[in-house]
Write a protein that holds these residues in place. Structure first.
Motif, PDB file in Angstrom:
ATOM      1  N   UNK A   1       3.817  -1.626   3.652  1.00  0.00           N
ATOM      2  CA  UNK A   1       3.475  -0.206   3.530  1.00  0.00           C
ATOM      3  C   UNK A   1       4.637   0.573   2.929  1.00  0.00           C
ATOM      4  N   UNK A   2       4.286   1.561   2.106  1.00  0.00           N
ATOM      5  CA  UNK A   2       5.286   2.471   1.542  1.00  0.00           C
ATOM      6  C   UNK A   2       4.726   3.888   1.646  1.00  0.00           C
ATOM      7  N   UNK A   3       5.412   4.717   2.400  1.00  0.00           N
ATOM      8  CA  UNK A   3       4.996   6.109   2.591  1.00  0.00           C
ATOM      9  C   UNK A   3       5.338   6.902   1.333  1.00  0.00           C
TER      10      UNK A   3
ATOM     11  N   UNK B   1      -3.566  12.008  -4.737  1.00  0.00           N
ATOM     12  CA  UNK B   1      -4.976  12.169  -5.094  1.00  0.00           C
ATOM     13  C   UNK B   1      -5.826  10.966  -4.721  1.00  0.00           C
ATOM     14  N   UNK B   2      -5.221   9.769  -4.696  1.00  0.00           N
ATOM     15  CA  UNK B   2      -5.950   8.583  -4.235  1.00  0.00           C
ATOM     16  C   UNK B   2      -4.963   7.475  -3.897  1.00  0.00           C
ATOM     17  N   UNK B   3      -5.425   6.580  -3.073  1.00  0.00           N
ATOM     18  CA  UNK B   3      -4.627   5.456  -2.601  1.00  0.00           C
ATOM     19  C   UNK B   3      -4.235   4.560  -3.774  1.00  0.00           C
ATOM     20  N   UNK B   4      -2.983   4.100  -3.756  1.00  0.00           N
ATOM     21  CA  UNK B   4      -2.487   3.151  -4.748  1.00  0.00           C
ATOM     22  C   UNK B   4      -1.920   1.944  -4.014  1.00  0.00           C
ATOM     23  N   UNK B   5      -1.942   0.810  -4.676  1.00  0.00           N
ATOM     24  CA  UNK B   5      -1.356  -0.384  -4.099  1.00  0.00           C
ATOM     25  C   UNK B   5      -1.007  -1.391  -5.172  1.00  0.00           C
TER      26      UNK B   5
ATOM     27  N   UNK C   1       0.845  -1.188   0.000  1.00  0.00           N
ATOM     28  CA  UNK C   1       0.000   0.000   0.000  1.00  0.00           C
ATOM     29  C   UNK C   1       0.885   1.245   0.000  1.00  0.00           C
ATOM     30  N   UNK C   2       0.636   2.124  -0.959  1.00  0.00           N
ATOM     31  CA  UNK C   2       1.336   3.400  -1.046  1.00  0.00           C
ATOM     32  C   UNK C   2       0.451   4.424  -0.338  1.00  0.00           C
ATOM     33  N   UNK C   3       0.781   4.751   0.900  1.00  0.00           N
ATOM     34  CA  UNK C   3      -0.091   5.580   1.727  1.00  0.00           C
ATOM     35  C   UNK C   3       0.582   6.906   2.070  1.00  0.00           C
TER      36      UNK C   3
ATOM     37  N   UNK D   1      12.830   8.044  -0.969  1.00  0.00           N
ATOM     38  CA  UNK D   1      13.074   7.092  -2.060  1.00  0.00           C
ATOM     39  C   UNK D   1      11.802   6.648  -2.781  1.00  0.00           C
ATOM     40  N   UNK D   2      10.671   7.315  -2.516  1.00  0.00           N
ATOM     41  CA  UNK D   2       9.406   6.883  -3.113  1.00  0.00           C
ATOM     42  C   UNK D   2       9.455   6.840  -4.634  1.00  0.00           C
ATOM     43  N   UNK D   3       9.910   7.913  -5.267  1.00  0.00           N
ATOM     44  CA  UNK D   3       9.900   7.953  -6.740  1.00  0.00           C
ATOM     45  C   UNK D   3      10.903   6.971  -7.338  1.00  0.00           C
TER      46      UNK D   3
END
Length: 134
Positions: free
Chosen positions: A35-37, A57-61, A8-10, A42-44
């Motif tokens: 989980x990934x903040x 804009x919305x939750x991704x997973x 989950x990208x939260x 390092x997100x990108x």
């Protein structure tokens, strides 16, 4: 039997989002959820196919099993998360055809206004040092 996992990208700066992730982690006794903040430095690098703006804009997973990896968004992420911890029945009605359209619309409104709602419900609009323990 397939071993499914969900990443989950939260938004780790959203108090309501963090609260939801804490509940999931407590229910996830089989460690099926990662989980990934989206605010991590390092997100990108880790998730180049999901822009920070899209993730805000919305939750991704990412729903994964041994043979595939599928990007899911919005309430579908929430449904799969709760399904993987054995409580999918609680949110399943939000995925029923007629209700899904309304629920998805409401979710997008929630996501857009989550910082204001967080302030009203928790007293803070953004986390400065929220943490999620397993």
């Amino acid at each position: 039997m397939k071993r499914e996992q969900l990443t989950i990208l939260y938004d780790g700066q959203c108090p309501l989002c963090v609260k939801e992730m804490r509940h999931l982690m407590k229910a996830d006794s089989q460690h099926k959820i990662q989980l990934a903040d989206i605010n991590a430095p390092d997100f990108t690098t880790r998730f180049p196919e999901v822009s920070h703006q899209a993730a805000m804009s919305k939750l991704h997973g990412y729903l994964e099993d041994q043979s595939s990896k599928t990007l899911v968004t919005g309430l579908d992420v929430t449904y799969h998360a709760w399904r993987l911890v054995g409580k999918g029945w609680l949110i399943a009605p939000l995925r029923w055809p007629v209700i899904k359209v309304i629920a998805d619309y409401c979710y997008l409104k929630f996501a857009k206004n989550r910082f204001t709602l967080s302030r009203w419900l928790t007293g803070q609009s953004r986390c400065q040092s929220c943490s999620i323990d397993r």
